[in-house]
Design a protein around this motif. Sequence first.
Motif, PDB file in Angstrom:
ATOM      1  N   VAL A   5       0.858  -1.181   0.000  1.00 17.68           N
ATOM      2  CA  VAL A   5       0.000   0.000   0.000  1.00 17.68           C
ATOM      3  C   VAL A   5       0.893   1.230   0.000  1.00 17.68           C
ATOM      4  O   VAL A   5       1.865   1.299   0.767  1.00 17.68           O
ATOM      5  CB  VAL A   5      -0.901   0.008   1.246  1.00 17.68           C
ATOM      6  N   VAL A   6       0.597   2.210  -0.836  1.00 18.08           N
ATOM      7  CA  VAL A   6       1.413   3.426  -0.926  1.00 18.08           C
ATOM      8  C   VAL A   6       0.529   4.644  -0.653  1.00 18.08           C
ATOM      9  O   VAL A   6      -0.404   4.931  -1.429  1.00 18.08           O
ATOM     10  CB  VAL A   6       2.092   3.555  -2.302  1.00 18.08           C
ATOM     11  N   GLY A   7       0.805   5.363   0.427  1.00 17.46           N
ATOM     12  CA  GLY A   7       0.036   6.547   0.793  1.00 17.46           C
ATOM     13  C   GLY A   7       0.686   7.828   0.300  1.00 17.46           C
ATOM     14  O   GLY A   7       1.914   7.955   0.293  1.00 17.46           O
ATOM     15  N   HIS A   8      -0.134   8.795  -0.097  1.00 18.60           N
ATOM     16  CA  HIS A   8       0.391  10.036  -0.678  1.00 18.60           C
ATOM     17  C   HIS A   8       0.666  11.096   0.389  1.00 18.60           C
ATOM     18  O   HIS A   8       0.128  11.047   1.497  1.00 18.60           O
ATOM     19  CB  HIS A   8      -0.569  10.584  -1.731  1.00 18.60           C
ATOM     20  N   PRO A   9       1.484  12.091   0.066  1.00 18.60           N
ATOM     21  CA  PRO A   9       1.731  13.207   0.982  1.00 18.60           C
ATOM     22  C   PRO A   9       0.465  14.011   1.244  1.00 18.60           C
ATOM     23  O   PRO A   9      -0.522  13.935   0.496  1.00 18.60           O
ATOM     24  CB  PRO A   9       2.759  14.060   0.225  1.00 18.60           C
ATOM     25  N   GLY A  10       0.491  14.803   2.303  1.00 20.76           N
ATOM     26  CA  GLY A  10      -0.596  15.727   2.568  1.00 20.76           C
ATOM     27  C   GLY A  10      -0.787  16.663   1.396  1.00 20.76           C
ATOM     28  O   GLY A  10       0.187  17.216   0.879  1.00 20.76           O
ATOM     29  N   SER A  11      -2.020  16.826   0.937  1.00 19.27           N
ATOM     30  CA  SER A  11      -2.454  17.630  -0.206  1.00 19.27           C
ATOM     31  C   SER A  11      -2.177  16.959  -1.543  1.00 19.27           C
ATOM     32  O   SER A  11      -2.608  17.435  -2.587  1.00 19.27           O
ATOM     33  CB  SER A  11      -1.848  19.050  -0.214  1.00 19.27           C
ATOM     34  N   GLY A  12      -1.474  15.819  -1.531  1.00 22.14           N
ATOM     35  CA  GLY A  12      -1.166  15.127  -2.773  1.00 22.14           C
ATOM     36  C   GLY A  12      -2.314  14.248  -3.248  1.00 22.14           C
ATOM     37  O   GLY A  12      -3.346  14.087  -2.584  1.00 22.14           O
ATOM     38  N   VAL A  13      -2.128  13.663  -4.428  1.00 21.14           N
ATOM     39  CA  VAL A  13      -3.067  12.689  -4.981  1.00 21.14           C
ATOM     40  C   VAL A  13      -2.279  11.507  -5.527  1.00 21.14           C
ATOM     41  O   VAL A  13      -1.052  11.560  -5.658  1.00 21.14           O
ATOM     42  CB  VAL A  13      -3.945  13.300  -6.098  1.00 21.14           C
ATOM     43  N   LYS A  14      -2.985  10.447  -5.856  1.00 19.09           N
ATOM     44  CA  LYS A  14      -2.361   9.195  -6.276  1.00 19.09           C
ATOM     45  C   LYS A  14      -1.562   9.326  -7.562  1.00 19.09           C
ATOM     46  O   LYS A  14      -0.698   8.494  -7.850  1.00 19.09           O
ATOM     47  CB  LYS A  14      -3.430   8.116  -6.439  1.00 19.09           C
ATOM     48  N   GLU A  15      -1.843  10.352  -8.352  1.00 18.14           N
ATOM     49  CA  GLU A  15      -1.131  10.536  -9.619  1.00 18.14           C
ATOM     50  C   GLU A  15       0.239  11.174  -9.428  1.00 18.14           C
ATOM     51  O   GLU A  15       1.007  11.295 -10.401  1.00 18.14           O
ATOM     52  CB  GLU A  15      -1.964  11.407 -10.565  1.00 18.14           C
ATOM     53  N   GLN A  16       0.571  11.601  -8.224  1.00 15.87           N
ATOM     54  CA  GLN A  16       1.837  12.291  -7.988  1.00 15.87           C
ATOM     55  C   GLN A  16       2.860  11.338  -7.358  1.00 15.87           C
ATOM     56  O   GLN A  16       3.148  10.287  -7.926  1.00 15.87           O
ATOM     57  CB  GLN A  16       1.583  13.544  -7.149  1.00 15.87           C
ATOM     58  N   ALA A  17       3.453  11.692  -6.232  1.00 19.15           N
ATOM     59  CA  ALA A  17       4.555  10.909  -5.662  1.00 19.15           C
ATOM     60  C   ALA A  17       4.153   9.469  -5.355  1.00 19.15           C
ATOM     61  O   ALA A  17       4.917   8.529  -5.619  1.00 19.15           O
ATOM     62  CB  ALA A  17       5.077  11.589  -4.397  1.00 19.15           C
ATOM     63  N   ALA A  18       2.953   9.278  -4.786  1.00 13.95           N
ATOM     64  CA  ALA A  18       2.527   7.920  -4.439  1.00 13.95           C
ATOM     65  C   ALA A  18       2.465   7.038  -5.680  1.00 13.95           C
ATOM     66  O   ALA A  18       2.895   5.873  -5.660  1.00 13.95           O
ATOM     67  CB  ALA A  18       1.174   7.953  -3.740  1.00 13.95           C
ATOM     68  N   GLY A  19       1.932   7.584  -6.770  1.00 11.38           N
ATOM     69  CA  GLY A  19       1.855   6.814  -8.002  1.00 11.38           C
ATOM     70  C   GLY A  19       3.213   6.503  -8.584  1.00 11.38           C
ATOM     71  O   GLY A  19       3.436   5.416  -9.132  1.00 11.38           O
ATOM     72  N   LEU A  20       4.141   7.455  -8.468  1.00  9.09           N
ATOM     73  CA  LEU A  20       5.494   7.216  -8.966  1.00  9.09           C
ATOM     74  C   LEU A  20       6.146   6.056  -8.224  1.00  9.09           C
ATOM     75  O   LEU A  20       6.708   5.134  -8.832  1.00  9.09           O
ATOM     76  CB  LEU A  20       6.327   8.484  -8.816  1.00  9.09           C
ATOM     77  N   TYR A  21       6.072   6.084  -6.901  1.00  8.98           N
ATOM     78  CA  TYR A  21       6.678   4.998  -6.116  1.00  8.98           C
ATOM     79  C   TYR A  21       5.939   3.683  -6.345  1.00  8.98           C
ATOM     80  O   TYR A  21       6.565   2.615  -6.427  1.00  8.98           O
ATOM     81  CB  TYR A  21       6.695   5.365  -4.636  1.00  8.98           C
ATOM     82  N   ALA A  22       4.615   3.730  -6.461  1.00 11.14           N
ATOM     83  CA  ALA A  22       3.857   2.505  -6.709  1.00 11.14           C
ATOM     84  C   ALA A  22       4.259   1.879  -8.045  1.00 11.14           C
ATOM     85  O   ALA A  22       4.461   0.660  -8.147  1.00 11.14           O
ATOM     86  CB  ALA A  22       2.361   2.803  -6.689  1.00 11.14           C
ATOM     87  N   ARG A  23       4.393   2.715  -9.062  1.00 10.62           N
ATOM     88  CA  ARG A  23       4.781   2.190 -10.376  1.00 10.62           C
ATOM     89  C   ARG A  23       6.191   1.621 -10.352  1.00 10.62           C
ATOM     90  O   ARG A  23       6.447   0.518 -10.854  1.00 10.62           O
ATOM     91  CB  ARG A  23       4.672   3.298 -11.428  1.00 10.62           C
ATOM     92  N   ARG A  24       7.106   2.351  -9.748  1.00 12.55           N
ATOM     93  CA  ARG A  24       8.500   1.897  -9.726  1.00 12.55           C
ATOM     94  C   ARG A  24       8.653   0.601  -8.926  1.00 12.55           C
ATOM     95  O   ARG A  24       9.464  -0.266  -9.269  1.00 12.55           O
ATOM     96  CB  ARG A  24       9.399   2.995  -9.143  1.00 12.55           C
ATOM     97  N   LEU A  25       7.886   0.460  -7.847  1.00 14.92           N
ATOM     98  CA  LEU A  25       7.958  -0.777  -7.060  1.00 14.92           C
ATOM     99  C   LEU A  25       7.260  -1.927  -7.777  1.00 14.92           C
ATOM    100  O   LEU A  25       7.679  -3.086  -7.653  1.00 14.92           O
ATOM    101  CB  LEU A  25       7.358  -0.555  -5.672  1.00 14.92           C
ATOM    102  N   ALA A  26       6.208  -1.632  -8.563  1.00  8.35           N
ATOM    103  CA  ALA A  26       5.586  -2.680  -9.370  1.00  8.35           C
ATOM    104  C   ALA A  26       6.561  -3.201 -10.415  1.00  8.35           C
ATOM    105  O   ALA A  26       6.578  -4.403 -10.732  1.00  8.35           O
ATOM    106  CB  ALA A  26       4.320  -2.154 -10.035  1.00  8.35           C
ATOM    107  N   GLU A  27       7.388  -2.326 -10.926  1.00  7.06           N
ATOM    108  CA  GLU A  27       8.412  -2.754 -11.876  1.00  7.06           C
ATOM    109  C   GLU A  27       9.432  -3.685 -11.231  1.00  7.06           C
ATOM    110  O   GLU A  27      10.134  -4.426 -11.926  1.00  7.06           O
ATOM    111  CB  GLU A  27       9.116  -1.530 -12.467  1.00  7.06           C
ATOM    112  N   ARG A  28       9.492  -3.645  -9.902  1.00  9.10           N
ATOM    113  CA  ARG A  28      10.399  -4.526  -9.154  1.00  9.10           C
ATOM    114  C   ARG A  28       9.708  -5.813  -8.690  1.00  9.10           C
ATOM    115  O   ARG A  28      10.285  -6.586  -7.939  1.00  9.10           O
ATOM    116  CB  ARG A  28      10.957  -3.796  -7.930  1.00  9.10           C
ATOM    117  N   GLY A  29       8.451  -6.009  -9.108  1.00 14.99           N
ATOM    118  CA  GLY A  29       7.806  -7.278  -8.830  1.00 14.99           C
ATOM    119  C   GLY A  29       6.705  -7.280  -7.807  1.00 14.99           C
ATOM    120  O   GLY A  29       6.133  -8.333  -7.509  1.00 14.99           O
ATOM    121  N   PHE A  30       6.348  -6.122  -7.261  1.00 16.83           N
ATOM    122  CA  PHE A  30       5.297  -6.046  -6.251  1.00 16.83           C
ATOM    123  C   PHE A  30       3.967  -5.642  -6.884  1.00 16.83           C
ATOM    124  O   PHE A  30       3.944  -4.868  -7.847  1.00 16.83           O
ATOM    125  CB  PHE A  30       5.648  -5.010  -5.180  1.00 16.83           C
TER     126      PHE A  30
END
Length: 319
Positions: A38-63
């Motif tokens: 589970v990847v939570g976003h920063p305050g005032s952020g949305v899933k398309e910003q930092a959380a989405g970047l980390y989620a995508r990059r970690l999915a590329e690593r097999g998660f």
Amino acid sequence: MMRTDVTFASAGLKLAGHLYTPGDTSSGEASGPRPAIVVGHPGSGVKEQAAGLYARRLAERGFVTLAYDAAFQGESEGTPRGLEDPAHRIEDIKAAVSYLATREEVDADRIGALGICASGGYVLSAAATDHRVKAVGTVSAADIARQFRLGADGAQDPAVIQGMLDAAADARTAEALGEGVQSFQLFPDTAEQALALGGRHAVDGFEYYCTDRARHPRSAKFLTWSSVDRMVAFDAFGFVDLISPRPLLMIVGREAVTSWMSVEAFQKARGPKELHWIDGARHVDLYDKDEYVTPAVARLADFFHTRLASTSRNDTHPG
């Protein structure tokens, strides 16, 4: 790697998320249910910003990863819009874990959680009491309460938060009188104003949220005044010791003005624990700047691969 739009329930509200699933050859993971994060976003952020970047990059690593919008924000349900409620934010994380546990591509005994900025504080509270979370990671972790009470650098004049609490109290009365939802602007109008108000840290936030660097039409530009007293009385680090013996990794920028908060949480944690520094990075740099995100993702991927490699219910408590 594939991204799917999903929804799931959190305390009666429908949250919007992006589910990232890796390709069959994205890692050494055997076929079958995979570890998930589970990847939570920063305050005032949305899933398309930092959380989405980390989620995508970690999915590329097999998660399998899930980034989502908090209740009252982004594409998720909830009124008033712009409410920041720590209790519901924690419930959102637990609801995201519940959703992942229902997915056939996820091994429900191998779920981790990652929080960025304010979610770094929320994920500590959520994981402390949710034994389904087998490993915890944070990036630029911040306790929203300490940030409001003490400032990003911990040196804020106490009169500032007392004034905000006065305004929050007045706003609640105004709303009771039928004057509508009372809110306040999160960001100044220019980078120059940001610098005058909050120094380099405020400028970094302005550049991320309010310029073409990363702004998004659904990221919050206002918060309700009723958020303030909810946030100020919260303590993200109060029960961090309960995460043990599950592992904790906290990633912090060496130049981040907020790093004292990660250090404080780390000191309260019992372990196993690791505080991993990214040289040269300020707080917001770890949201999207590749020279800092890449080593952060590499360390997170190694951590979660190791710590979610094999778990059981007995791993959540001593003895």
